[in-house]
Design a protein around this motif. Structure first.
Motif, PDB file in Angstrom:
ATOM      1  N   CYS A  95       9.978  -9.609  -0.921  1.00 21.60           N
ATOM      2  CA  CYS A  95      10.182  -8.160  -0.850  1.00 21.60           C
ATOM      3  C   CYS A  95      11.455  -7.727  -1.568  1.00 21.60           C
ATOM      4  O   CYS A  95      11.488  -6.663  -2.209  1.00 21.60           O
ATOM      5  N   ILE A  96      12.509  -8.519  -1.452  1.00 22.45           N
ATOM      6  CA  ILE A  96      13.755  -8.201  -2.147  1.00 22.45           C
ATOM      7  C   ILE A  96      13.531  -8.191  -3.653  1.00 22.45           C
ATOM      8  O   ILE A  96      14.003  -7.287  -4.374  1.00 22.45           O
ATOM      9  N   VAL A  97      12.813  -9.180  -4.138  1.00 24.05           N
ATOM     10  CA  VAL A  97      12.505  -9.245  -5.574  1.00 24.05           C
ATOM     11  C   VAL A  97      11.681  -8.026  -5.997  1.00 24.05           C
ATOM     12  O   VAL A  97      11.958  -7.398  -7.033  1.00 24.05           O
ATOM     13  N   LEU A  98      10.672  -7.672  -5.197  1.00 21.65           N
ATOM     14  CA  LEU A  98       9.838  -6.514  -5.512  1.00 21.65           C
ATOM     15  C   LEU A  98      10.652  -5.217  -5.512  1.00 21.65           C
ATOM     16  O   LEU A  98      10.426  -4.335  -6.353  1.00 21.65           O
ATOM     17  N   SER A  99      11.603  -5.105  -4.586  1.00 24.56           N
ATOM     18  CA  SER A  99      12.455  -3.916  -4.518  1.00 24.56           C
ATOM     19  C   SER A  99      13.296  -3.758  -5.781  1.00 24.56           C
ATOM     20  O   SER A  99      13.421  -2.663  -6.332  1.00 24.56           O
ATOM     21  N   ILE A 100      13.863  -4.867  -6.230  1.00 25.08           N
ATOM     22  CA  ILE A 100      14.710  -4.834  -7.438  1.00 25.08           C
ATOM     23  C   ILE A 100      13.878  -4.444  -8.662  1.00 25.08           C
ATOM     24  O   ILE A 100      14.271  -3.576  -9.452  1.00 25.08           O
ATOM     25  N   ILE A 101      12.729  -5.081  -8.802  1.00 23.80           N
ATOM     26  CA  ILE A 101      11.850  -4.767  -9.934  1.00 23.80           C
ATOM     27  C   ILE A 101      11.402  -3.307  -9.873  1.00 23.80           C
ATOM     28  O   ILE A 101      11.404  -2.595 -10.885  1.00 23.80           O
ATOM     29  N   GLY A 102      11.037  -2.857  -8.660  1.00 15.35           N
ATOM     30  CA  GLY A 102      10.582  -1.485  -8.487  1.00 15.35           C
ATOM     31  C   GLY A 102      11.654  -0.468  -8.799  1.00 15.35           C
ATOM     32  O   GLY A 102      11.380   0.570  -9.412  1.00 15.35           O
ATOM     33  N   ALA A 103      12.905  -0.754  -8.406  1.00 13.62           N
ATOM     34  CA  ALA A 103      14.014   0.163  -8.674  1.00 13.62           C
ATOM     35  C   ALA A 103      14.300   0.278 -10.170  1.00 13.62           C
ATOM     36  O   ALA A 103      14.673   1.347 -10.667  1.00 13.62           O
ATOM     37  N   ILE A 104      14.116  -0.822 -10.895  1.00 12.35           N
ATOM     38  CA  ILE A 104      14.369  -0.827 -12.343  1.00 12.35           C
ATOM     39  C   ILE A 104      13.285  -0.063 -13.098  1.00 12.35           C
ATOM     40  O   ILE A 104      13.578   0.725 -14.009  1.00 12.35           O
ATOM     41  N   PHE A 105      12.058  -0.285 -12.718  1.00 13.42           N
ATOM     42  CA  PHE A 105      10.931   0.290 -13.464  1.00 13.42           C
ATOM     43  C   PHE A 105      10.276   1.474 -12.729  1.00 13.42           C
ATOM     44  O   PHE A 105       9.080   1.717 -12.894  1.00 13.42           O
ATOM     45  N   THR A 106      11.062   2.221 -11.953  1.00 17.56           N
ATOM     46  CA  THR A 106      10.512   3.343 -11.192  1.00 17.56           C
ATOM     47  C   THR A 106       9.792   4.383 -12.051  1.00 17.56           C
ATOM     48  O   THR A 106       8.674   4.800 -11.709  1.00 17.56           O
ATOM     49  N   PRO A 107      10.372   4.855 -13.163  1.00 17.66           N
ATOM     50  CA  PRO A 107       9.677   5.885 -13.970  1.00 17.66           C
ATOM     51  C   PRO A 107       8.301   5.428 -14.446  1.00 17.66           C
ATOM     52  O   PRO A 107       7.334   6.192 -14.399  1.00 17.66           O
ATOM     53  N   GLN A 108       8.209   4.178 -14.858  1.00 15.73           N
ATOM     54  CA  GLN A 108       6.928   3.650 -15.347  1.00 15.73           C
ATOM     55  C   GLN A 108       5.906   3.548 -14.203  1.00 15.73           C
ATOM     56  O   GLN A 108       4.715   3.820 -14.386  1.00 15.73           O
ATOM     57  N   ILE A 109       6.399   3.164 -13.020  1.00 16.00           N
ATOM     58  CA  ILE A 109       5.515   3.037 -11.859  1.00 16.00           C
ATOM     59  C   ILE A 109       4.974   4.406 -11.456  1.00 16.00           C
ATOM     60  O   ILE A 109       3.787   4.559 -11.164  1.00 16.00           O
ATOM     61  N   VAL A 110       5.845   5.418 -11.452  1.00 12.30           N
ATOM     62  CA  VAL A 110       5.423   6.772 -11.087  1.00 12.30           C
ATOM     63  C   VAL A 110       4.366   7.294 -12.055  1.00 12.30           C
ATOM     64  O   VAL A 110       3.368   7.890 -11.646  1.00 12.30           O
ATOM     65  N   LYS A 111       4.555   7.056 -13.341  1.00 17.12           N
ATOM     66  CA  LYS A 111       3.583   7.503 -14.342  1.00 17.12           C
ATOM     67  C   LYS A 111       2.235   6.805 -14.145  1.00 17.12           C
ATOM     68  O   LYS A 111       1.179   7.385 -14.420  1.00 17.12           O
ATOM     69  N   LEU A 112       2.280   5.580 -13.647  1.00 16.98           N
ATOM     70  CA  LEU A 112       1.045   4.854 -13.378  1.00 16.98           C
ATOM     71  C   LEU A 112       0.278   5.492 -12.224  1.00 16.98           C
ATOM     72  O   LEU A 112      -0.952   5.607 -12.254  1.00 16.98           O
ATOM     73  N   PHE A 113       1.035   5.946 -11.215  1.00 18.38           N
ATOM     74  CA  PHE A 113       0.409   6.515 -10.024  1.00 18.38           C
ATOM     75  C   PHE A 113       0.061   7.996 -10.198  1.00 18.38           C
ATOM     76  O   PHE A 113      -0.812   8.508  -9.502  1.00 18.38           O
ATOM     77  N   ALA A 114       0.780   8.685 -11.055  1.00 18.79           N
ATOM     78  CA  ALA A 114       0.562  10.130 -11.242  1.00 18.79           C
ATOM     79  C   ALA A 114       0.733  10.467 -12.721  1.00 18.79           C
ATOM     80  O   ALA A 114       1.761  10.993 -13.137  1.00 18.79           O
ATOM     81  N   VAL A 115      -0.284  10.149 -13.500  1.00 18.79           N
ATOM     82  CA  VAL A 115      -0.204  10.299 -14.949  1.00 18.79           C
ATOM     83  C   VAL A 115      -0.017  11.748 -15.375  1.00 18.79           C
ATOM     84  O   VAL A 115       0.509  12.029 -16.449  1.00 18.79           O
ATOM     85  N   GLY A 116      -0.396  12.694 -14.532  1.00 18.05           N
ATOM     86  CA  GLY A 116      -0.288  14.106 -14.899  1.00 18.05           C
ATOM     87  C   GLY A 116       1.056  14.739 -14.584  1.00 18.05           C
ATOM     88  O   GLY A 116       1.292  15.897 -14.926  1.00 18.05           O
ATOM     89  N   PHE A 117       1.972  14.002 -13.938  1.00 17.17           N
ATOM     90  CA  PHE A 117       3.273  14.567 -13.585  1.00 17.17           C
ATOM     91  C   PHE A 117       4.144  14.735 -14.828  1.00 17.17           C
ATOM     92  O   PHE A 117       4.259  13.836 -15.666  1.00 17.17           O
ATOM     93  N   GLU A 118       4.820  15.884 -14.891  1.00 19.61           N
ATOM     94  CA  GLU A 118       5.749  16.157 -15.996  1.00 19.61           C
ATOM     95  C   GLU A 118       6.921  16.958 -15.469  1.00 19.61           C
ATOM     96  O   GLU A 118       6.878  17.519 -14.381  1.00 19.61           O
ATOM     97  N   GLY A 119       7.990  17.023 -16.277  1.00 17.62           N
ATOM     98  CA  GLY A 119       9.138  17.873 -15.977  1.00 17.62           C
ATOM     99  C   GLY A 119       9.773  17.605 -14.636  1.00 17.62           C
ATOM    100  O   GLY A 119      10.033  16.461 -14.249  1.00 17.62           O
ATOM    101  N   GLU A 120      10.033  18.678 -13.863  1.00 21.27           N
ATOM    102  CA  GLU A 120      10.719  18.584 -12.583  1.00 21.27           C
ATOM    103  C   GLU A 120       9.928  17.778 -11.553  1.00 21.27           C
ATOM    104  O   GLU A 120      10.506  17.043 -10.749  1.00 21.27           O
ATOM    105  N   THR A 121       8.601  17.899 -11.591  1.00 15.38           N
ATOM    106  CA  THR A 121       7.768  17.138 -10.654  1.00 15.38           C
ATOM    107  C   THR A 121       7.924  15.636 -10.889  1.00 15.38           C
ATOM    108  O   THR A 121       8.041  14.857  -9.937  1.00 15.38           O
ATOM    109  N   LEU A 122       7.953  15.238 -12.153  1.00 15.93           N
ATOM    110  CA  LEU A 122       8.136  13.825 -12.496  1.00 15.93           C
ATOM    111  C   LEU A 122       9.526  13.352 -12.098  1.00 15.93           C
ATOM    112  O   LEU A 122       9.693  12.245 -11.572  1.00 15.93           O
ATOM    113  N   ARG A 123      10.545  14.193 -12.307  1.00 19.26           N
ATOM    114  CA  ARG A 123      11.913  13.816 -11.947  1.00 19.26           C
ATOM    115  C   ARG A 123      12.039  13.626 -10.445  1.00 19.26           C
ATOM    116  O   ARG A 123      12.622  12.640  -9.978  1.00 19.26           O
TER     117      ARG A 123
END
Length: 515
Positions: A95-123
């Motif tokens: 879990c610690i490893v997953l947390s570190i990876i997730g914190a680094i690649f958060t923007p990419q992960i969010v785009k994967l889960f919500a491809v339509g998010f842009e601007g303030e919603t994405l931020r």
């Protein structure tokens, strides 16, 4: 009342309390933020760590219980504690490893889960997710403690563990409205840590003692990993359905993700209240009966579990379909949650409710296969259901005018296909197990629910014309309509002589005679 029934009833009560509070969390979010871009961003952020680790956590719990029983029988209490600590520590490291990876690649992960998010919603979604993802370690520890308590016959505490979590989320929502929306995820983060801390003292009462022990080469760990992989894939497939639904919903009108979420929460309230309670208690029982090769009692437990789910879920699903709009209006429509949000959520609820029996039986049948140490069959059927869901999503959303309703409908159809495949696979694996009895009870339940629906609608329209509008009047109308329908359903299944109901009546008569 049997020990299993008492445990299931106790867990239902605990789950009811937790679910009511969880529903209060959804009401608070709906009232403060409605179906908006901020609520969409927060719900996606809440969903990401759940998707990342729910698959792993559920798989761990599924594999942990039968192996723990096996270790305890062969190596005694100390061996079982050693095995528990090994699993616990390895999960924390992962879990610690997953947390570190997730914190680094958060923007990419969010785009994967919500491809339509842009601007303030994405931020916002990126910030919310980065905070939430830090709580994955606590989530992992909670799952291990939950499995340990369940295997040691404590089902109530795991059922109550979400109470502190939901309280902190509610506090976070209210505080964020007064301070800053960026405060939203911190309540959830603190709540995740409290889930583990809430369970830990009760695990210690059951004999658990933490030790910093790690052994990746342990034979029991290897066996557990062998069982986990198919379960992990199968659960991940179910989570993928959620990802696909929300990804497509992010391309629809604003608030679509929130509407899907609110409708799904109503659906999950039923699942958590009844289905999870039954499956959590019956799983250790099925595992023991399978180990003892007690085929008669094993088959009897399957039939009883499936019939109980059918009798509970079918009338609820029918009621949700015919009263979707007044239910959503009464529960959610206030503050920022307007008539448009009510309409969207009610539509999603109707189409989710069509597959409610599929969602319920999928969990029960999955546990049956796991108790037989067959983790591949649920995985295979789950993959088929996932592809069906994706194809139907695209078909309903892109090539019809169903839009939001299409997403919920596709999910329901895929769930119904899954349980059909599971029933067929189970019969092939163990032979006849009481399928005729199951079918008869389902048909009796459907017939009773149909009569219930007619009476409920008549009473609802009659009272609605007399009492009129207003929160209190609408609440009374809805409550009396549901009550009338429940009475008709109950009387109907008694007249139709459903075995499970007759058993309850006989037990009540015995108690009365004794007194």
């Amino acid at each position: 009342m049997s020990k299993v029934a008492k445990a299931a009833l106790g867990l239902m009560v605990a789950t009811l309390l937790a679910k009511i509070l969880g529903f209060g969390r959804e009401l608070t979010l709906a009232s403060v933020y409605g179906a908006s871009s901020t609520s969409d961003a927060f719900l996606v952020a809440m969903n990401i760590p759940a998707v990342i680790f729910t698959a792993i956590g559920t798989s761990l719990g599924t594999a942990f219980i039968p192996i723990y029983c096996d270790v305890k029988s062969k190596l005694g209490e100390n061996g079982a504690k050693k095995y528990t600590n090994n699993v616990f520590n390895i999960v924390v490291m992962i879990c610690i490893v997953l947390s570190i990876i997730g914190a680094i690649f958060t923007p990419q992960i969010v785009k994967l889960f919500a491809v339509g998010f842009e601007g303030e919603t994405l931020r916002q979604a990126t910030y919310f997710t980065r905070v939430m993802i830090l709580g994955i370690t606590f989530l992992g520890m909670s799952y291990i403690m939950m499995a340990y308590l369940q295997v040691n016959d404590n089902f109530v505490i795991p059922g109550l563990m979400s109470i502190p979590y939901n309280i902190l989320i509610i506090v976070g929502i209210i505080a964020s409205a007064k301070i800053n929306p960026n405060f939203l995820p911190w309540g959830a983060f603190i709540g995740l840590s409290l889930q583990f801390l809430f369970q830990f003292p009760f695990a210690m009462k059951k004999g658990y003692r933490y030790r910093p022990y790690v052994d990746f080469k342990d034979e029991q760990m290897k066996k557990m990993l062998w069982l986990i992989m198919p379960v992990l894939i199968g659960v991940a497939v179910n989570q993928m359905n959620t990802i696909v639904d929300r990804t497509i919903a992010s391309t629809l009108v604003e608030g679509s993700i929130s509407a899907l979420n609110y409708a799904n929460k109503l659906n999950q309230f039923v699942m958590g209240m009844f289905i999870v309670s039954i499956s959590s208690v019956i799983y250790p029982v099925l595992s023991k009966l399978s180990t003892e090769d007690n085929k008669k009692e094993f088959n009897k437990s399957i039939v009883t579990s499936v019939n109980t789910v059918s009798l509970l879920v079918i009338p609820i699903s029918v009621g949700a379909i015919i009263l979707a709009n007044p239910i959503v209006k009464l529960l959610f429509q206030r503050g920022e949650f307007d008539a448009r949000a009510t309409h969207m959520t009610a539509i999603a609820l109707v189409f989710y409710s069509i597959g409610m029996i599929g969602f319920g039986l999928r969990d029960i049948l999955g546990k049956v296969f796991y108790s037989l140490q067959d983790t591949k069959t649920p995985m295979t059927n789950g993959i088929i259901a996932m592809f069906t869901n994706i194809v139907l999503n695209l078909l309903f959303v892109k090539f019809t005018n169903m839009q939001l309703a299409g997403l919920a409908f596709a999910t329901s159809i895929s769930a119904l296909i899954t349980i059909t495949l599971l029933f067929i696979s189970l019969r092939k694996k163990i032979g006849p197990f009481g399928g005729k009895s199951i079918l008869i009870v389902m048909l009796k339940s459907i017939l009773s629910a149909a009569m219930m629906a007619i009476v409920t609608l008549v009473v609802y329209k009659f009272l609605g014309n007399i009492l009129g509008s207003g929160f209190i009047n609408e609440a009374i109308t809805l409550a009396l309509s549901v009550g009338a329908g429940a009475i008709v359903y109950g009387l109907s299944i008694i007249v139709l002589k459903v075995d499970e109901v007759n058993l309850i009546i006989d037990k009540v008569k015995e108690k009365i005679k004794k007194n």
